[in-house]
Design a protein around this motif. Sequence first.
Motif, PDB file in Angstrom:
ATOM      1  N   THR A  33      50.174 -76.343  67.991  1.00  0.00           N
ATOM      2  CA  THR A  33      49.683 -77.141  67.039  1.00  0.00           C
ATOM      3  C   THR A  33      48.837 -76.363  67.193  1.00  0.00           C
ATOM      4  O   THR A  33      47.610 -76.017  65.812  1.00  0.00           O
ATOM      5  CB  THR A  33      49.739 -78.419  66.557  1.00  0.00           C
ATOM      6  N   GLU A  34      47.468 -76.322  68.069  1.00  0.00           N
ATOM      7  CA  GLU A  34      46.062 -76.173  68.400  1.00  0.00           C
ATOM      8  C   GLU A  34      45.770 -75.107  67.729  1.00  0.00           C
ATOM      9  O   GLU A  34      44.886 -74.607  67.657  1.00  0.00           O
ATOM     10  CB  GLU A  34      45.996 -76.429  69.954  1.00  0.00           C
ATOM     11  N   THR A  35      46.307 -74.109  68.513  1.00  0.00           N
ATOM     12  CA  THR A  35      46.258 -72.610  68.516  1.00  0.00           C
ATOM     13  C   THR A  35      46.849 -71.539  68.727  1.00  0.00           C
ATOM     14  O   THR A  35      48.198 -71.824  68.662  1.00  0.00           O
ATOM     15  CB  THR A  35      45.151 -71.899  69.559  1.00  0.00           C
ATOM     16  N   TYR A  76      53.462 -78.264  64.193  1.00  0.00           N
ATOM     17  CA  TYR A  76      53.077 -80.034  64.791  1.00  0.00           C
ATOM     18  C   TYR A  76      54.777 -80.433  64.564  1.00  0.00           C
ATOM     19  O   TYR A  76      55.345 -80.555  63.455  1.00  0.00           O
ATOM     20  CB  TYR A  76      51.624 -80.689  64.517  1.00  0.00           C
ATOM     21  N   VAL A  77      54.844 -80.923  65.681  1.00  0.00           N
ATOM     22  CA  VAL A  77      56.451 -80.722  66.061  1.00  0.00           C
ATOM     23  C   VAL A  77      56.128 -82.573  65.794  1.00  0.00           C
ATOM     24  O   VAL A  77      55.886 -83.440  66.255  1.00  0.00           O
ATOM     25  CB  VAL A  77      57.539 -80.318  67.119  1.00  0.00           C
ATOM     26  N   SER A  78      57.445 -83.069  64.534  1.00  0.00           N
ATOM     27  CA  SER A  78      56.500 -84.392  64.269  1.00  0.00           C
ATOM     28  C   SER A  78      58.762 -85.761  65.193  1.00  0.00           C
ATOM     29  O   SER A  78      57.965 -86.696  64.946  1.00  0.00           O
ATOM     30  CB  SER A  78      56.124 -85.298  63.391  1.00  0.00           C
ATOM     31  N   LEU A 124      36.610 -84.435  74.406  1.00  0.00           N
ATOM     32  CA  LEU A 124      36.629 -82.799  74.833  1.00  0.00           C
ATOM     33  C   LEU A 124      38.200 -82.683  75.179  1.00  0.00           C
ATOM     34  O   LEU A 124      37.897 -82.616  76.518  1.00  0.00           O
ATOM     35  CB  LEU A 124      35.248 -82.991  75.982  1.00  0.00           C
ATOM     36  N   TYR A 125      38.562 -82.155  74.287  1.00  0.00           N
ATOM     37  CA  TYR A 125      39.906 -81.672  75.014  1.00  0.00           C
ATOM     38  C   TYR A 125      40.241 -80.260  74.553  1.00  0.00           C
ATOM     39  O   TYR A 125      40.681 -79.298  75.241  1.00  0.00           O
ATOM     40  CB  TYR A 125      41.116 -82.702  75.099  1.00  0.00           C
ATOM     41  N   SER A 126      40.196 -80.305  73.439  1.00  0.00           N
ATOM     42  CA  SER A 126      41.330 -79.190  72.846  1.00  0.00           C
ATOM     43  C   SER A 126      40.466 -78.176  72.068  1.00  0.00           C
ATOM     44  O   SER A 126      38.612 -78.684  71.917  1.00  0.00           O
ATOM     45  CB  SER A 126      41.940 -79.789  71.306  1.00  0.00           C
ATOM     46  N   GLY A 277      54.356 -80.886  82.809  1.00  0.00           N
ATOM     47  CA  GLY A 277      52.926 -80.146  82.517  1.00  0.00           C
ATOM     48  C   GLY A 277      52.594 -81.956  82.022  1.00  0.00           C
ATOM     49  O   GLY A 277      52.664 -82.495  83.079  1.00  0.00           O
ATOM     50  N   ASP A 278      51.149 -82.343  81.963  1.00  0.00           N
ATOM     51  CA  ASP A 278      50.222 -83.285  82.041  1.00  0.00           C
ATOM     52  C   ASP A 278      51.125 -84.480  80.844  1.00  0.00           C
ATOM     53  O   ASP A 278      50.864 -85.039  81.521  1.00  0.00           O
ATOM     54  CB  ASP A 278      49.318 -82.996  81.059  1.00  0.00           C
ATOM     55  N   CYS A 279      51.793 -83.610  80.677  1.00  0.00           N
ATOM     56  CA  CYS A 279      52.685 -85.171  80.202  1.00  0.00           C
ATOM     57  C   CYS A 279      54.353 -85.272  80.877  1.00  0.00           C
ATOM     58  O   CYS A 279      54.867 -86.539  80.266  1.00  0.00           O
ATOM     59  CB  CYS A 279      53.743 -84.666  77.997  1.00  0.00           C
ATOM     60  N   VAL A 295      46.781 -81.914  86.625  1.00  0.00           N
ATOM     61  CA  VAL A 295      45.889 -80.674  86.516  1.00  0.00           C
ATOM     62  C   VAL A 295      46.421 -79.338  86.336  1.00  0.00           C
ATOM     63  O   VAL A 295      47.319 -78.905  86.031  1.00  0.00           O
ATOM     64  CB  VAL A 295      45.348 -81.091  88.083  1.00  0.00           C
ATOM     65  N   TRP A 296      46.257 -78.380  86.353  1.00  0.00           N
ATOM     66  CA  TRP A 296      46.063 -76.943  85.864  1.00  0.00           C
ATOM     67  C   TRP A 296      47.090 -76.492  86.579  1.00  0.00           C
ATOM     68  O   TRP A 296      48.526 -76.048  85.954  1.00  0.00           O
ATOM     69  CB  TRP A 296      44.652 -75.952  86.082  1.00  0.00           C
ATOM     70  N   TYR A 297      47.137 -76.870  88.115  1.00  0.00           N
ATOM     71  CA  TYR A 297      48.005 -75.890  89.285  1.00  0.00           C
ATOM     72  C   TYR A 297      49.651 -76.065  88.865  1.00  0.00           C
ATOM     73  O   TYR A 297      50.565 -75.812  89.729  1.00  0.00           O
ATOM     74  CB  TYR A 297      47.448 -75.429  90.104  1.00  0.00           C
TER      75      TYR A 297
HETATM   76  C1  LIG Z   1      37.594 -79.974  79.542  1.00  0.00           C
HETATM   77  C2  LIG Z   1      38.279 -79.646  80.606  1.00  0.00           C
HETATM   78  C3  LIG Z   1      38.791 -79.679  81.784  1.00  0.00           C
HETATM   79  C4  LIG Z   1      39.610 -79.268  82.602  1.00  0.00           C
HETATM   80  N1  LIG Z   1      39.019 -78.850  83.488  1.00  0.00           N
HETATM   81  C5  LIG Z   1      40.357 -77.847  84.447  1.00  0.00           C
HETATM   82  C6  LIG Z   1      40.030 -77.509  85.776  1.00  0.00           C
HETATM   83  O1  LIG Z   1      38.724 -77.739  86.338  1.00  0.00           O
HETATM   84  N2  LIG Z   1      41.109 -77.959  87.051  1.00  0.00           N
HETATM   85  C7  LIG Z   1      42.236 -78.676  86.179  1.00  0.00           C
HETATM   86  O2  LIG Z   1      43.244 -78.354  87.670  1.00  0.00           O
HETATM   87  N3  LIG Z   1      42.485 -78.853  85.550  1.00  0.00           N
HETATM   88  C8  LIG Z   1      41.716 -79.043  84.482  1.00  0.00           C
HETATM   89  N4  LIG Z   1      41.787 -79.499  83.993  1.00  0.00           N
HETATM   90  C9  LIG Z   1      43.073 -80.291  83.248  1.00  0.00           C
HETATM   91  C10 LIG Z   1      43.873 -78.742  82.846  1.00  0.00           C
HETATM   92  O3  LIG Z   1      42.731 -78.589  81.822  1.00  0.00           O
HETATM   93  C11 LIG Z   1      45.564 -79.691  81.737  1.00  0.00           C
HETATM   94  O4  LIG Z   1      45.411 -80.201  83.540  1.00  0.00           O
HETATM   95  C12 LIG Z   1      45.968 -78.685  81.665  1.00  0.00           C
HETATM   96  O5  LIG Z   1      45.460 -77.613  80.811  1.00  0.00           O
HETATM   97  C13 LIG Z   1      47.301 -79.302  80.756  1.00  0.00           C
HETATM   98  O6  LIG Z   1      48.687 -77.957  81.128  1.00  0.00           O
HETATM   99  P1  LIG Z   1      49.682 -78.623  79.548  1.00  0.00           P
HETATM  100  O7  LIG Z   1      50.428 -77.438  79.346  1.00  0.00           O
HETATM  101  O8  LIG Z   1      50.226 -79.851  80.098  1.00  0.00           O
HETATM  102  O9  LIG Z   1      49.217 -79.129  77.900  1.00  0.00           O
HETATM  103  P2  LIG Z   1      47.801 -78.662  77.259  1.00  0.00           P
HETATM  104  O10 LIG Z   1      47.496 -77.648  78.261  1.00  0.00           O
HETATM  105  O11 LIG Z   1      47.386 -79.656  76.819  1.00  0.00           O
HETATM  106  O12 LIG Z   1      48.731 -78.018  76.699  1.00  0.00           O
HETATM  107  C14 LIG Z   1      49.817 -79.040  75.606  1.00  0.00           C
HETATM  108  C15 LIG Z   1      50.218 -77.986  73.804  1.00  0.00           C
HETATM  109  O13 LIG Z   1      50.421 -78.858  73.387  1.00  0.00           O
HETATM  110  C16 LIG Z   1      49.920 -78.702  71.532  1.00  0.00           C
HETATM  111  N5  LIG Z   1      50.750 -79.698  71.471  1.00  0.00           N
HETATM  112  C17 LIG Z   1      50.896 -81.547  71.529  1.00  0.00           C
HETATM  113  N6  LIG Z   1      51.865 -81.982  70.638  1.00  0.00           N
HETATM  114  C18 LIG Z   1      51.951 -81.156  69.601  1.00  0.00           C
HETATM  115  C19 LIG Z   1      53.872 -81.411  68.934  1.00  0.00           C
HETATM  116  N7  LIG Z   1      53.724 -82.463  68.972  1.00  0.00           N
HETATM  117  N8  LIG Z   1      53.759 -80.012  68.301  1.00  0.00           N
HETATM  118  C20 LIG Z   1      53.283 -79.240  68.591  1.00  0.00           C
HETATM  119  N9  LIG Z   1      52.426 -78.485  69.465  1.00  0.00           N
HETATM  120  C21 LIG Z   1      52.076 -80.139  70.351  1.00  0.00           C
HETATM  121  C22 LIG Z   1      48.809 -79.412  72.624  1.00  0.00           C
HETATM  122  O14 LIG Z   1      48.181 -78.893  70.495  1.00  0.00           O
HETATM  123  C23 LIG Z   1      48.373 -78.029  73.144  1.00  0.00           C
HETATM  124  O15 LIG Z   1      48.057 -77.280  72.700  1.00  0.00           O
HETATM  125  C24 LIG Z   1      40.648 -79.562  82.345  1.00  0.00           C
HETATM  126  C25 LIG Z   1      41.196 -80.021  81.303  1.00  0.00           C
HETATM  127  C26 LIG Z   1      39.790 -80.142  80.013  1.00  0.00           C
HETATM  128  C27 LIG Z   1      40.439 -80.890  78.312  1.00  0.00           C
END
Ligand SMILES: Cc1cc2nc3c(=O)[nH]c(=O)nc-3n(C[C@H](O)[C@H](O)[C@H](O)COP(=O)(O)OP(=O)(O)OC[C@H]3O[C@@H](n4cnc5c(N)ncnc54)[C@H](O)[C@@H]3O)c2cc1C
Length: 449
Positions: A33-35, A76-78, A124-126, A277-279, A295-297
Amino acid sequence: MEHIVIIGNGIAGVTAARHIRKLSDKRITIISTETDYFFSRTALMYVYMGHMKFEHTQPYEKGFWKKNRIELVKGYVSQVLPKEKKLLLRDGEGMSYDKLVIATGSKPNKFDWPGQDLDGVQGLYSKQDLDQLEVNAPNKQVCKRAVIVGGGLIGIELAEMLRTRDIPVTFLVREDSFWNGVLPSGESQMINEHILEHHIDLRLGASLKEIVSDENGRVKSVVVEETGEEIPCDLVGLTAGVTPNIGFLKDSGIELGRGVKVNRFLETNIKDIYAIGDCAEQHEAIGNRRPIEAVWYTGRMMGETVAQTLCGNKMPYNPGHWFNSAKFLDIEYQTYGWVFSERRKKAEEVHFHWRHPKEKLCITIAFHRDSEEFLGINTFGIRLRHEVFDRWLTEKRNIEYVVEHLVDANFDPEFYRTYEKDIVNQFNSDFGKSIILKKKSLKRIFQMS
Ligand SMILES: Cc1cc2nc3c(=O)[nH]c(=O)nc-3n(C[C@H](O)[C@H](O)[C@H](O)COP(=O)(O)OP(=O)(O)OC[C@H]3O[C@@H](n4cnc5c(N)ncnc54)[C@H](O)[C@@H]3O)c2cc1C
């Protein structure tokens, strides 16, 4: 053809898609949904600071998705309906899946503070948060002061961003020293000093009581809980941690805790549904790791792992030794293994801490009191070789070996040429040892026989 649907186009979801494509011919759809396209969230700060354009945070060319037959849907998946193996999108569309991967990341925490939804209050997330920051804080004329609430890694990034536009920043940190739930006290103290030297008004032991509105529903000030002080401001940045973004799964039947509960194979309680991932929240933490790792990695590793499982090579998530890196303004921080803060440290964890007398450089090495096994290292202001520490942790080296060979782990010969003797002398004096430094050996570093 089997249809794999991934919700979320962050690092976890996109890595899963790329690896499924490498391994198979399955139909892949990513809904997000974000980009429109994947971008590097960790680089968002550099866009505001003018070091790069938003497009530069997108590592893949637009043609990449078509070429790799990864279908992208913006939406957006509801709802998830596991019995029908179907998703509902907010715009009323539906989509069927054979296998579903939930990779929906996090959202900034809000703790029901009065005024938290006023104009001028944001996280500051999206990408949307970045755009909103340009509206709320384009310069110091529009934003005469910002207040940041929550002293973690994102809070300090936001402070750095705003300071590059000369916007005055007050930083409310509930703890009595910055990030001292994670960092040992010597390091946390050094970062306190560094933040203050960067002209950021750091308030320790200060939490948010209330955000006060002006007559137009816009933030006008914040009130500090402990002192009752009212601080006028035009922006409030909420950076008190993140929570898994899983609200839409509430009635789905998928087991939820703080995140989507998964086993080591990243499987949820429902067949053919996975979370990464994060969730994702592990039923049981792996070693000393937290059940949710934002975290990213680790998102990337989970994406690679689930792709293997989805393509018939069932694989457990095995993240190896903990490491991480971040930045506190201009100080680089790396951590390998476990160095706990005083709050989390066990009795048998001993720390050796060295800090440069003038510059903002320090290291802390943790080891076991009885066995002297090396447990982990934190470094500030110097870069060390990941693979060397990974090996020393695997080989369960002792503290003496690590101190003796520290030079092998170092990327920055200047640093050790200048300070290595100080570090070893201090270690010898602190622990009654007589270690003599070894010379650097490429043979050892690269394990050449
Ligand atoms: C400002 C910032 C700086 C960071 N810096 C670091 C760093 O230096 N090192 C590090 O390790 N980590 C860092 N992190 C954390 C890292 O970015 C995250 O751990 C990582 O991006 C998570 O990836 P993800 O794929 O799990 O989720 P996300 O990157 O959050 O992607 C999930 C996507 O799913 C979309 N989404 C959610 N719900 C729905 C839905 N119902 N329907 C459709 N789409 C949906 C969201 O909009 C989002 O685009 C940082 C985070 C932030 C915010």
